[in-house]
Structure formats: C-alpha cells, structure tokens
Enzyme design. Structure first.
Site, mmCIF file in Angstrom:
data_model
loop_
_atom_site.group_PDB
_atom_site.id
_atom_site.type_symbol
_atom_site.label_atom_id
_atom_site.label_comp_id
_atom_site.label_asym_id
_atom_site.label_seq_id
_atom_site.Cartn_x
_atom_site.Cartn_y
_atom_site.Cartn_z
ATOM 1 N N ALA A 11 3.197 -3.393 15.110
ATOM 2 C CA ALA A 11 2.090 -2.511 15.494
ATOM 3 C C ALA A 11 2.399 -1.021 15.346
ATOM 4 O O ALA A 11 1.491 -0.198 15.444
ATOM 5 C CB ALA A 11 1.688 -2.806 16.943
ATOM 6 N N ARG A 83 5.700 -1.539 -0.246
ATOM 7 C CA ARG A 83 6.146 -1.301 -1.637
ATOM 8 C C ARG A 83 6.398 0.168 -1.907
ATOM 9 O O ARG A 83 5.745 1.035 -1.348
ATOM 10 C CB ARG A 83 5.056 -1.747 -2.601
ATOM 11 C CG ARG A 83 4.992 -3.221 -2.792
ATOM 12 C CD ARG A 83 4.243 -3.544 -4.065
ATOM 13 N NE ARG A 83 2.801 -3.427 -3.937
ATOM 14 C CZ ARG A 83 1.972 -3.408 -4.978
ATOM 15 N NH1 ARG A 83 2.445 -3.464 -6.207
ATOM 16 N NH2 ARG A 83 0.672 -3.325 -4.780
ATOM 17 N N ILE A 119 -0.540 -10.403 7.055
ATOM 18 C CA ILE A 119 -0.742 -9.270 6.153
ATOM 19 C C ILE A 119 0.532 -8.999 5.349
ATOM 20 O O ILE A 119 0.478 -8.553 4.205
ATOM 21 C CB ILE A 119 -1.125 -8.014 6.971
ATOM 22 C CG1 ILE A 119 -2.429 -8.252 7.729
ATOM 23 C CG2 ILE A 119 -1.236 -6.783 6.069
ATOM 24 C CD1 ILE A 119 -2.696 -7.220 8.829
ATOM 25 N N ASN A 121 3.422 -8.733 2.971
ATOM 26 C CA ASN A 121 3.528 -9.199 1.591
ATOM 27 C C ASN A 121 4.921 -9.725 1.270
ATOM 28 O O ASN A 121 5.889 -9.330 1.925
ATOM 29 C CB ASN A 121 3.194 -8.034 0.648
ATOM 30 C CG ASN A 121 1.700 -7.936 0.426
ATOM 31 O OD1 ASN A 121 1.065 -8.928 0.082
ATOM 32 N ND2 ASN A 121 1.141 -6.753 0.631
ATOM 33 N N ASP A 152 -8.955 -7.289 -0.892
ATOM 34 C CA ASP A 152 -9.394 -7.490 -2.272
ATOM 35 C C ASP A 152 -10.925 -7.503 -2.354
ATOM 36 O O ASP A 152 -11.521 -6.953 -3.285
ATOM 37 C CB ASP A 152 -8.799 -8.790 -2.833
ATOM 38 C CG ASP A 152 -7.273 -8.753 -2.805
ATOM 39 O OD1 ASP A 152 -6.704 -7.719 -3.199
ATOM 40 O OD2 ASP A 152 -6.661 -9.745 -2.371
ATOM 41 N N ARG A 155 -12.164 -3.892 -1.688
ATOM 42 C CA ARG A 155 -12.003 -3.070 -2.887
ATOM 43 C C ARG A 155 -13.047 -3.418 -3.937
ATOM 44 O O ARG A 155 -13.650 -2.517 -4.540
ATOM 45 C CB ARG A 155 -10.601 -3.274 -3.470
ATOM 46 C CG ARG A 155 -9.533 -2.587 -2.667
ATOM 47 C CD ARG A 155 -8.141 -3.027 -3.093
ATOM 48 N NE ARG A 155 -7.131 -2.152 -2.525
ATOM 49 C CZ ARG A 155 -5.861 -2.511 -2.324
ATOM 50 N NH1 ARG A 155 -5.450 -3.729 -2.648
ATOM 51 N NH2 ARG A 155 -5.010 -1.639 -1.813
ATOM 52 N N HIS A 179 -3.129 -12.972 -3.496
ATOM 53 C CA HIS A 179 -3.204 -11.550 -3.156
ATOM 54 C C HIS A 179 -2.083 -10.793 -3.862
ATOM 55 O O HIS A 179 -1.271 -10.137 -3.231
ATOM 56 C CB HIS A 179 -3.145 -11.382 -1.638
ATOM 57 C CG HIS A 179 -3.138 -9.957 -1.185
ATOM 58 N ND1 HIS A 179 -4.183 -9.103 -1.399
ATOM 59 C CD2 HIS A 179 -2.191 -9.230 -0.550
ATOM 60 C CE1 HIS A 179 -3.882 -7.905 -0.907
ATOM 61 N NE2 HIS A 179 -2.666 -7.948 -0.391
HETATM 62 N N1 APR Z 1 9.282 -7.502 13.943
HETATM 63 C C1 APR Z 1 8.251 -6.673 14.193
HETATM 64 N N2 APR Z 1 8.011 -5.583 13.493
HETATM 65 C C2 APR Z 1 8.853 -5.282 12.500
HETATM 66 C C3 APR Z 1 9.948 -6.090 12.167
HETATM 67 C C4 APR Z 1 10.157 -7.255 12.943
HETATM 68 N N3 APR Z 1 11.154 -8.100 12.707
HETATM 69 N N4 APR Z 1 10.568 -5.534 11.118
HETATM 70 C C5 APR Z 1 9.908 -4.418 10.811
HETATM 71 N N5 APR Z 1 8.870 -4.262 11.654
HETATM 72 C C6 APR Z 1 7.898 -3.163 11.735
HETATM 73 C C7 APR Z 1 8.484 -1.796 11.435
HETATM 74 O O1 APR Z 1 9.208 -1.301 12.547
HETATM 75 C C8 APR Z 1 7.232 -0.994 11.139
HETATM 76 O O2 APR Z 1 6.695 -0.413 12.305
HETATM 77 O O3 APR Z 1 6.870 -3.330 10.772
HETATM 78 C C9 APR Z 1 6.258 -2.062 10.588
HETATM 79 C C10 APR Z 1 5.963 -1.891 9.117
HETATM 80 O O4 APR Z 1 5.353 -0.677 8.919
HETATM 81 P P1 APR Z 1 5.530 0.164 7.587
HETATM 82 O O5 APR Z 1 6.954 0.201 7.194
HETATM 83 O O6 APR Z 1 4.800 1.437 7.776
HETATM 84 O O7 APR Z 1 4.791 -0.760 6.476
HETATM 85 P P2 APR Z 1 3.198 -0.953 6.223
HETATM 86 O O8 APR Z 1 2.747 0.007 5.200
HETATM 87 O O9 APR Z 1 2.505 -1.019 7.523
HETATM 88 O O10 APR Z 1 3.196 -2.397 5.521
HETATM 89 C C11 APR Z 1 3.620 -3.543 6.208
HETATM 90 O O11 APR Z 1 2.057 -5.026 5.121
HETATM 91 O O12 APR Z 1 0.592 -4.864 3.306
HETATM 92 C C12 APR Z 1 1.842 -5.243 3.747
HETATM 93 O O13 APR Z 1 3.138 -4.918 1.783
HETATM 94 C C13 APR Z 1 2.930 -4.464 3.092
HETATM 95 O O14 APR Z 1 4.566 -6.021 3.707
HETATM 96 C C14 APR Z 1 4.072 -4.742 4.001
HETATM 97 C C15 APR Z 1 3.428 -4.789 5.366
#
Ligand code: APR
Length: 317
Positions: A11, A83, A119, A121, A152, A155, A179
């Site tokens: 979150a 990514r 969600i 990926n 998708d 978009r 996806h």
């Molecule tokens: N448990 C809970 N949260 C976690 C864990 C875990 N084991 N590992 C990482 N996180 C949290 C991170 O601390 C971070 O707050 O997941 C969050 C991911 O956020 P971002 O790095 O900002 O990534 P975001 O752009 O939100 O994308 C997340 O969604 O669409 C997909 O490809 C995207 O796989 C990616 C995911």
C-alpha cells in the site's frame, strides 16, 4: 449498510498509495487495511483524516502481515518492483514471484474465502503462482482469484474515444488474453459504440494498446511504470467486486482468471461477477479474422508464462 473489508498489500508504493486513496473515497468501503514492508503507519494515518467512513489501519512488516489480512473480503495486491526502461514485465518475475507467493500464502491461511485481485507483474505468471499456492494450502477456489487486467480496457477506451471524438467514459472495448505485450488482445470489433477503423489504423491502435505500459515506462524515464492509471483501474475493478458481493446484478469486468475458453489455463475475458466471484465467464464472442490472428500469436506466449509460474511454486513451495 453492508460491510466491504479491503486489504491492500503493497500500500505504500506508486500504485498502492493512490489506490488506497481511491478506496478510502469509495463510500462502499467500510474497512481498509494497508500493508507494506515500509511506511504504512504514515500512509494510513494520513488517509484516516479523510472524512469518509472506511476505518483505515496501517500494518508494517512481516510481524503484522497476518493481522492485516484478518477479516478481509477483498485482498488487492500491488506489491513488488516496477519496470524500468528496457525491461519487459517478465523481467520482474524473479523478484515479484516470491513476493506474491508469500502474500498469497498468508491470505490463503488467514482469509481463504476472500477475493484476491493481483496487480503485481508479470500478471500472466503471478495469478497462476497465487493459484498454485492456494492449491497447496487446500483452499483453492478458481472463482475467487483475479488478475487485474482492467487497465488494458481503460486504455483501449481512452485511446478509442480520443481517436473517434467520443467521450471515453461512453466507450467500452473488451480486452482479452493476458496482460503483457502481444498477449493483450483488444476486441475492437466488439467495441460499444461500434468503432470502425481502416486496416492500418486498426493495426496501429491495437499495437498502441499492447505497448501502452511501455509508453508510460519510457515517459517516466527510469522512475517506474504506470501507477496513477493502474490505481484508477484497480479501484474500478475493486468497486465492481464490492458491488457483486453486495448483490448488484449485471456487473461485468474483463479479468485474467482460470479459464477453459482457450487452451491457455488462465485467460482474460469479460466476466460476470457475483457474490461468489466469477458467476459466468462470458467468453470470447465472435472474433474478426484480425483478432483471430492476435489470439493465435498470444496463446503460446501465455502458456509459457503460466507454466513458468506453476513451475516456480512447485520448485520453491
Ligand atoms: N510485501 C508487501 N509489500 C511489498 C513487498 C512485500 N513482500 N515487497 C515490496 N513491497 C512494496 C514496496 O515497499 C512498495 O511500497 O510494494 C510497493 C511497490 O511499489 P513501487 O515500487 O512504487 O511499484 P509500483 O509502481 O507500485 O508497482 C508495483 O505493480 O503494475 C505492477 O509492474 C508493477 O509489479 C509492479 C507492481
């Protein structure tokens, strides 16, 4: 009124925060549990000041993982790494596979009946991963595990509306398959309102929808992938799940689910949602010859990503 208890896992992230905000603003949500390995006490404290009824609580770190899932009816999972330019969704596999597997393991134990909306990926693999974990835990229900492919559709609606001068809010274009890249199959022939495009424009539009995630990755130049539009799409999907659980009829969303519509054991199609999850898989409908070609190209790719997810769980769990 009825309860809707939602847990967001991951979150504090780029998707997780705006998704949590949108869910906090959803009048149907009564309880919002925010879990992450960092920052959730702050995110929850901040959101809890919005004057809506959802009781918002933060949970941080492994020790609080199970507590975050207690009583959840819907578990939304955006945890994981995003990514960077030059990466495909599949390049995320090694990191995100174990994150999703561990979260699914906890959910299977604490709230086995909750709907799970994934969600993280590559969704084409992470949905099979969560499903295999539920199978191993003996609580698998294929009607309750969803890959969020709503972006998708969102978009396709946005791009088609823009191209045709129609309010995107009035456009509904089903998108099926998976996806990622060529597994994304927009069914423009089934779009409502009917939208006709000449062959070259149809091909370009299809490719834009398939590559739309990369469009954002490039524009963000190293800072990540789609977050705001993804949060919007996930909030829309979660709202549909809530409506279905609360007895609203006729709720349909395209979603990547366990499927026997094609040879790929997981496949996105329009799904009629009900109080128990998938009420009816509405299938592919009639495809144009162009769409048949897209489907043919997608299936082997999709089957590979699914097998990779299944293998990962068999090897490691
Ligand atoms: N448990 C809970 N949260 C976690 C864990 C875990 N084991 N590992 C990482 N996180 C949290 C991170 O601390 C971070 O707050 O997941 C969050 C991911 O956020 P971002 O790095 O900002 O990534 P975001 O752009 O939100 O994308 C997340 O969604 O669409 C997909 O490809 C995207 O796989 C990616 C995911």
């Amino acid at each position: 009124s009825q309860s809707a208890r939602v847990a967001v896992m991951g979150a504090s992230g780029g998707i997780g925060q705006p998704l949590s905000l949108l869910l906090k603003l959803n009048p149907a949500v009564t309880h919002l549990n925010l879990y992450d390995i960092v920052h959730t006490p702050g995110v929850a404290a901040d959101l809890s000041h919005c004057e809506t009824r959802a009781v918002t609580q933060g949970f941080v770190g492994d020790d609080q993982l199970k507590a975050s899932l207690e009583g959840a009816e819907i578990v939304v999972i955006p945890a994981g790494v995003p990514r960077k330019p030059g990466m495909t969704r599949d390049d995320l596999f090694n990191t995100n596979a174990s994150i999703v597997a561990n979260l699914a393991k906890a959910a299977a134990e604490v709230c086995p009946k909750a709907f799970v909306a994934i969600i993280s990926n590559p969704v084409n693999s992470t949905v099979p991963i969560a499903s295999e974990i539920y199978k191993k835990a003996g609580v698998y229900d294929p009607l309750r595990i969803f890959g969020v492919s709503t972006l998708d559709v969102v978009r396709a609606n946005a791009f088609l509306g823009e191209a045709k001068g129609v309010d995107p809010a009035d456009v509904n274009c089903p998108v099926v398959g998976g996806h990622a890249g060529i597994t994304i199959i927009p069914l423009i022939s089934q779009c409502s309102p009917k939208i006709e495009l000449p062959e070259d424009k149809l091909k370009a539009m299809t490719e834009r929808i398939q590559d739309a995630g990369t469009e954002v990755v490039k524009a963000k130049a190293g800072s990540g992938s789609a977050t705001l539009s993804m949060a919007y799409a996930a909030a829309r999907f979660t709202d549909s799940l809530i409506k279905a659980t609360q007895g609203q009829s006729g709720v349909v969303e395209c979603s990547y689910v366990a499927s026997d519509v094609t040879e790929a054991p997981y496949f996105a199609t329009p799904i009629l949602l009900g109080p128990n999850g998938v009420a009816k898989n509405l299938g592919l409908g009639t495809l144009s010859p162009f769409e048949e070609g897209l489907l043919k190209a997608a299936i082997p790719e999709l089957k590979k990503s699914i097998a990779k997810g299944v293998e990962f769980v068999n090897k490691n769990y």
